[in-house]
Design an enzyme around this catalytic site. Structure first.
Site, PDB file in Angstrom:
ATOM      1  CG  ASP A 170      -0.127   0.032   2.523  1.00 30.96           C
ATOM      2  OD1 ASP A 170       0.631  -0.924   2.756  1.00 30.96           O
ATOM      3  OD2 ASP A 170      -0.253   0.988   3.297  1.00 30.96           O
ATOM      4  CE1 TYR A 264       9.115   1.163   5.035  1.00 32.26           C
ATOM      5  CE2 TYR A 264       7.606   1.838   3.299  1.00 32.26           C
ATOM      6  CZ  TYR A 264       7.823   1.331   4.555  1.00 32.26           C
ATOM      7  OH  TYR A 264       6.757   0.993   5.354  1.00 32.26           O
TER       8      TYR A 264
END
Length: 440
Positions: A170, A264
């Protein structure tokens, strides 16, 4: 329209209610006649399940509902298995994060040493679910968003190559929703994007207006250069740590202003900053335990005690919409364009065909069709190959129970400075994970 039977594997998760609420909100396009929950932690699941049972009774009395810890009962007769398991739950996540931080390294649940330890646990759990589904409902599809998705996808691709499973995440969708807000669009559905990479390790090479084809990259770049994916007040998420993550994207973007980074990447490109701004005594796991975990279970208990969900503060989770979209695309052959983790097979022309890459795909009843990305730049390709090698070594280590391969994986991770530190971290992780995996 055909109605589907849904099994949520990991029924005691704090995300289960969000999936059920999203399913209820989308019955007009994805009809459901049964929802089942399965978890190996019966007492934990029971709290979530009893609250969800009340929600379903008040919102849609026509849907059959049950929960169980028995695999045969759970997996028999289902069309979709929506899996979001966490082997070891949050206490093990806390160890994944704090052990690397003890040695001055990034402590994060899916990245670096923590992600490797978590991956070693998750492979076992996800393969078990795949095997249950194959045994009891061989025509079902498993929609997996159990983390770390890149390692899990590599493992299932190699060890269960014929399994009917798709891996999704997601986070890119959350970032695309932020892009839409920045660009003053209603939602990410109004954008057409091109993205490539590994899970939690990728870049957007194109962002366009879906209706007109207008290139939105210049407008978006002007904002991201200053504010990252946050707004001009430095906000983009409710939680402070996520706001900081969204702002930090501007630093990753600076390395290559021709593409937009997954958030990330901060753990790999600015690991020293992440360590400096993370408390070794209070990690993200502690934040989740004190926040989301406590909130969801207290709300579930309140629903049970009051016998009604009328006043509940439980809401649909952002990620739940993606899993419903994927199930609908498979069930009704919509050929929807979605980001999935799939074998590369030439989608990225200058990368290994066997690599499990995250790219846009057209999804239908008989499989997925990855879109061609073409050749990617040397900077991104170099980073991807290093991380891909880490993930392959982790799966090798799980298969062979190999200390050597796991030490190599940790040493190769961009989040760890040397083989000596990698060995120190590994020895601590082995001690912490004795219940879940062993290496020799």
């Amino acid at each position: 329209m055909k109605k589907s039977s849904i099994l949520i594997a990991g029924g005691g998760s704090t995300y289960t209610h969000g999936i059920i609420l999203m399913l209820l909100d989308n019955l007009h396009r994805f009809p459901v006649d049964e929802i089942k929950l399965y978890d190996n932690d019966g007492p934990r699941q029971e709290v979530v399940a009893k609250a969800c049972e009340i929600i379903l009774r008040e919102r849609s009395s026509g849907i059959r509902f049950s929960y169980t810890t028995d695999a045969e009962t759970a997996f028999t007769g289902v069309d979709f298995v929506m899996a979001h398991i966490r082997q070891g739950k949050l206490p093990m996540r806390e160890k994944d994060e704090k052990i690397p931080m003890k040695y001055g390294c990034v402590g994060q649940e899916t990245c670096g040493a923590g992600g490797i330890a978590y991956g070693m646990r998750s492979i076992t759990g996800v393969l078990e679910i795949v095997d249950y589904m194959t045994q009891y409902s061989p025509n079902a599809w498993m929609l997996n968003y159990s983390n770390p998705a890149a390692i899990v996808a590599e493992a299932t691709h190699r060890l269960r190559p014929d399994a009917r499973i798709y891996h999704i995440c997601d986070m890119p969708i959350s970032i695309e929703e932020a892009m839409a807000r920045i660009l003053d669009y209603r939602s990410a559905a109004d954008l057409e994007t091109r993205y490539y990479g590994l899970n939690h390790f990728g870049w957007w090479s194109s962002v366009r207006d879906k209706a007109t084809g207008e290139d939105l990259m210049p407008r978006l770049a002007a904002h991201v250069r200053q504010f990252g994916y946050a707004d001009e007040q430095g906000e983009g998420k409710e939680e402070i740590s996520w706001n900081e993550t969204f702002v930090k994207a501007r630093d990753s973007f600076a390395l290559d202003p021709s593409s937009f980074p997954n958030t990330y990447l901060q753990y790999y490109l600015y690991g020293d900053d992440m360590v400096a701004h993370t408390s070794p005594d209070y990690s993200r796991a502690n934040e989740v335990m004190a926040g989301r975990e406590r909130f969801v279970f207290s709300e579930c208990q309140k629903i049970i005690d009051e016998g009604t969900a009328v006043n509940t503060q439980l809401t649909i989770d952002e990620h739940a919409s993606y899993i419903v979209d994927l199930a609908q695309a498979i069930a009704f052959n919509t050929k929807r364009r979605m980001l999935l983790i799939v074998p590369n097979n030439g989608a990225i022309s200058n990368f290994d065909d066997d690599a499990m890459v995250e790219v846009p795909c057209l999804v239908g009843s008989f499989g997925v069709e990855p879109l061609t990305i073409g050749a990617i730049p040397a900077f991104q390709r170099g980073l991807l190959y290093q991380q891909y090698s880490v993930e392959k070594l982790v799966v090798d280590a799980w298969i062979e129970k190999s200390y050597q391969k796991l030490w190599q994986a940790l040493t190769l991770s961009k989040t760890i400075p040397s083989a000596r530190v990698a060995k120190q971290i590994l020895d601590d992780l082995i001690e912490a994970n004795q219940e879940y995996w062993t290496v020799e």
